[in-house]
Structure formats: C-alpha cells, structure tokens
Design a protein around this motif. Structure first.
Motif, mmCIF file in Angstrom:
data_model
loop_
_atom_site.group_PDB
_atom_site.id
_atom_site.type_symbol
_atom_site.label_atom_id
_atom_site.label_comp_id
_atom_site.label_asym_id
_atom_site.label_seq_id
_atom_site.Cartn_x
_atom_site.Cartn_y
_atom_site.Cartn_z
ATOM 1 N N GLN A 93 94.635 -75.340 9.600
ATOM 2 C CA GLN A 93 93.567 -74.405 9.211
ATOM 3 C C GLN A 93 93.626 -73.131 10.049
ATOM 4 O O GLN A 93 93.531 -72.008 9.522
ATOM 5 C CB GLN A 93 92.212 -75.088 9.374
ATOM 6 N N GLU A 94 93.806 -73.288 11.350
ATOM 7 C CA GLU A 94 93.872 -72.126 12.244
ATOM 8 C C GLU A 94 95.107 -71.275 11.961
ATOM 9 O O GLU A 94 95.046 -70.049 11.980
ATOM 10 C CB GLU A 94 93.881 -72.600 13.698
ATOM 11 N N GLN A 95 96.226 -71.930 11.691
ATOM 12 C CA GLN A 95 97.471 -71.203 11.463
ATOM 13 C C GLN A 95 97.478 -70.463 10.128
ATOM 14 O O GLN A 95 98.060 -69.381 10.003
ATOM 15 C CB GLN A 95 98.657 -72.169 11.522
ATOM 16 N N LEU A 96 96.831 -71.061 9.131
ATOM 17 C CA LEU A 96 96.827 -70.450 7.796
ATOM 18 C C LEU A 96 95.738 -69.395 7.632
ATOM 19 O O LEU A 96 95.769 -68.625 6.675
ATOM 20 C CB LEU A 96 96.661 -71.528 6.724
ATOM 21 N N GLU A 97 94.821 -69.370 8.566
ATOM 22 C CA GLU A 97 93.685 -68.454 8.441
ATOM 23 C C GLU A 97 94.117 -67.002 8.282
ATOM 24 O O GLU A 97 93.579 -66.257 7.458
ATOM 25 C CB GLU A 97 92.767 -68.599 9.660
ATOM 26 N N ASP A 98 95.087 -66.596 9.077
ATOM 27 C CA ASP A 98 95.537 -65.202 9.041
ATOM 28 C C ASP A 98 96.942 -65.038 8.451
ATOM 29 O O ASP A 98 97.500 -63.945 8.482
ATOM 30 C CB ASP A 98 95.513 -64.614 10.458
ATOM 31 N N ALA A 99 97.497 -66.121 7.934
ATOM 32 C CA ALA A 99 98.834 -66.032 7.341
ATOM 33 C C ALA A 99 98.774 -65.235 6.046
ATOM 34 O O ALA A 99 98.009 -65.563 5.139
ATOM 35 C CB ALA A 99 99.381 -67.431 7.078
ATOM 36 N N GLN A 100 99.581 -64.195 5.946
ATOM 37 C CA GLN A 100 99.521 -63.313 4.781
ATOM 38 C C GLN A 100 100.157 -63.943 3.545
ATOM 39 O O GLN A 100 99.567 -63.975 2.474
ATOM 40 C CB GLN A 100 100.207 -61.978 5.108
ATOM 41 N N ARG A 101 101.382 -64.433 3.678
ATOM 42 C CA ARG A 101 102.101 -65.016 2.537
ATOM 43 C C ARG A 101 102.624 -66.379 2.958
ATOM 44 O O ARG A 101 103.696 -66.478 3.561
ATOM 45 C CB ARG A 101 103.239 -64.095 2.077
ATOM 46 N N ALA A 102 101.864 -67.406 2.642
ATOM 47 C CA ALA A 102 102.215 -68.761 3.069
ATOM 48 C C ALA A 102 102.653 -69.610 1.891
ATOM 49 O O ALA A 102 102.190 -69.434 0.762
ATOM 50 C CB ALA A 102 101.014 -69.414 3.767
ATOM 51 N N CYS A 103 103.552 -70.551 2.176
ATOM 52 C CA CYS A 103 103.973 -71.522 1.174
ATOM 53 C C CYS A 103 104.163 -72.864 1.866
ATOM 54 O O CYS A 103 104.169 -72.945 3.107
ATOM 55 C CB CYS A 103 105.268 -71.102 0.486
ATOM 56 N N ILE A 104 104.312 -73.907 1.083
ATOM 57 C CA ILE A 104 104.590 -75.227 1.615
ATOM 58 C C ILE A 104 105.703 -75.849 0.793
ATOM 59 O O ILE A 104 105.729 -75.707 -0.437
ATOM 60 C CB ILE A 104 103.314 -76.101 1.589
ATOM 61 N N THR A 105 106.672 -76.466 1.467
ATOM 62 C CA THR A 105 107.734 -77.148 0.738
ATOM 63 C C THR A 105 107.406 -78.629 0.661
ATOM 64 O O THR A 105 106.885 -79.206 1.612
ATOM 65 C CB THR A 105 109.107 -76.958 1.423
ATOM 66 N N SER A 106 107.730 -79.228 -0.466
ATOM 67 C CA SER A 106 107.416 -80.645 -0.644
ATOM 68 C C SER A 106 108.492 -81.332 -1.470
ATOM 69 O O SER A 106 108.847 -80.880 -2.555
ATOM 70 C CB SER A 106 106.063 -80.819 -1.344
ATOM 71 N N SER A 107 108.992 -82.440 -0.924
ATOM 72 C CA SER A 107 109.907 -83.302 -1.666
ATOM 73 C C SER A 107 109.120 -84.403 -2.370
ATOM 74 O O SER A 107 109.693 -85.221 -3.070
ATOM 75 C CB SER A 107 110.918 -83.936 -0.710
ATOM 76 N N PHE A 108 107.809 -84.404 -2.114
ATOM 77 C CA PHE A 108 106.871 -85.400 -2.633
ATOM 78 C C PHE A 108 107.107 -86.783 -2.035
ATOM 79 O O PHE A 108 106.713 -87.791 -2.602
ATOM 80 C CB PHE A 108 106.838 -85.415 -4.169
ATOM 81 N N GLN A 109 107.714 -86.801 -0.834
ATOM 82 C CA GLN A 109 107.691 -87.999 -0.030
ATOM 83 C C GLN A 109 106.329 -88.068 0.672
ATOM 84 O O GLN A 109 105.551 -87.110 0.658
ATOM 85 C CB GLN A 109 108.830 -87.992 0.974
ATOM 86 N N ALA A 110 106.064 -89.186 1.321
ATOM 87 C CA ALA A 110 104.722 -89.460 1.839
ATOM 88 C C ALA A 110 104.202 -88.386 2.788
ATOM 89 O O ALA A 110 103.061 -87.917 2.646
ATOM 90 C CB ALA A 110 104.707 -90.820 2.530
#
Length: 226
Positions: free
Chosen positions: A19-36
């Motif tokens: 939450q703290e890291q994403l608060e001011d992140a301008q262009r964020a993404c997350i990668t997911s292989s859909f593992q647990a």
C-alpha cells in the motif's frame, strides 16, 4: 475495507508495504503466472489499485488448466488482465527453429517470456511480483524493494512483498481469504510454468525441481535484476 486477515501479522505487513509503495507509484503493474503466491499478491494489489494491469505471459505453451483458472480469476475479480504475447506464434517458432523447449530452452524462454515481458515493462515505473526467497537459491537474496534495469536502460522499482514468506504462509493466506488455487497443485505440481517444461518435482525439498527437467531453475527474467 481490506479483506486481508488482520490476525495475520505477516499478511498485514505485506499489505501495508504494498500500500505504501503503490501510493505514489505513477505507472504500476503486476505480473502473474497465476500460481499461488502471484494470486495472493494480486489479491492484495487489487484492493489498493483495482485497475492495476495484471500482466500474464501468454507463451502458447501453458497447461489448459492454467488458462481456465486465469480466466476464472480474472472474471471473478474483475481484473485488468493484459495477456503479453511473443512477436511470433508457436507454429511460426517451431517451423523456423524446431522445438526449442527441447533443444534450447533458454532461447525458447527468451523468445516467449523474457523479451515480451521486457517490452511490456517499458511502459511502467513500478513492477509488483510474487517472488519469494524460499523458491530457489537464485532468489535467496531477494529484497522487498529493488531496482530492475531493462535492456533499454529503463529502470523500474521492483516490489516483492512476499519475499520473506514460506509456501505455508502463502497457502495460509489463500485459506484465510477464501482464494481458490490452481487445480494443478492437487495433482502434485509445486511450481508451474509452461506444460512442456513442467513436471512433478523429483526433489521433495525443492519445489522448482520439476521445472525444465532440472536443467535450470529460472527462465531468465529475474536473473537480470539490478
């Protein structure tokens, strides 16, 4: 209101960090292989940024179960799913180079995973992952926040909020938050990637021992962190 279990201090710490890291992140993404672990991080991130792009590497070699599960979670959670594809199809690659996953797995990973992802990441400044130190020796020094330099020179902040988590922690989080997991786990798989390069683990102490027939433990993406 977050659905992260407040009784789990480890989960709450990871959520607060993200939450703290994403608060001011301008262009964020997350990668997911859909593992647990990836699904656990997506579960957290979508509560902070519901529209965060979830990048999935559509290599063309995935298990059917993985694709079905991806589509199910994407629909149920209303994810902003981005399927990142290679520049050439599986048929084109095999026609031109043969079955690279058998003869040159590093090159196959480069064409179908590493290069496509690096192109996609060029549009972001923050990258969230589900990486954990326990997963392999190559990840033993993983930090929750690092910098990652793409071949173009573009630098991203790379976040791994579950860096300290064990497999048991991941499964506990899924259970506490009623998250269904990829059905392939029920068949004995412990680390799941492309179908031709994923088998049941031959070392019970090494969850990734079933990847690439033991010839390597990384596709190449995370070996280039700076």
């Amino acid at each position: 209101m977050t659905t992260v279990s407040a009784s789990d201090e480890l989960a709450q710490a990871a959520f607060t960090f993200l939450q703290e890291q994403l608060e001011d992140a301008q262009r964020a993404c997350i990668t997911s292989s859909f593992q647990a672990e990836d699904v656990a991080v997506v579960h957290m991130a979508r509560q902070i940024r519901p529209e965060i792009p979830v990048l999935f590497l559509e290599t063309g070699y995935h298990f059917p179960e993985t694709l079905t599960y991806r589509d199910r979670i994407a629909a149920e959670w209303n994810l902003n799913l981005v399927n990142v594809e290679p520049e050439i199809t599986v048929a084109e690659q095999e026609s031109k180079f043969g079955i690279l996953n058998q003869t040159a797995p590093d090159r196959c990973c480069g064409l179908r995973k590493v290069e496509p992802l690096f192109r996609a990441l060029g549009g972001y400044t923050t990258w969230v992952t589900g990486l954990r130190r326990e997963q392999s020796k190559t990840r033993a020094n993983l930090q929750p926040r690092e910098f990652f330099t793409l071949p173009t020179g573009h630098i991203l902040a790379k976040l791994s909020p579950l860096a300290e988590w064990t497999t048991r922690d991941v499964w506990r989080y899924a259970e506490q938050n009623n998250i269904p997991l990829l059905p392939l786990y029920d068949k004995g798989y412990t680390s799941i990637g492309c179908a031709p390069c994923t088998s049941l683990p031959f070392d019970p102490e090494d969850a990734r021992s079933g990847r690439w027939s033991g010839r390597k433990v990384e596709c190449g993406i995370h070996l280039q962190a700076k």
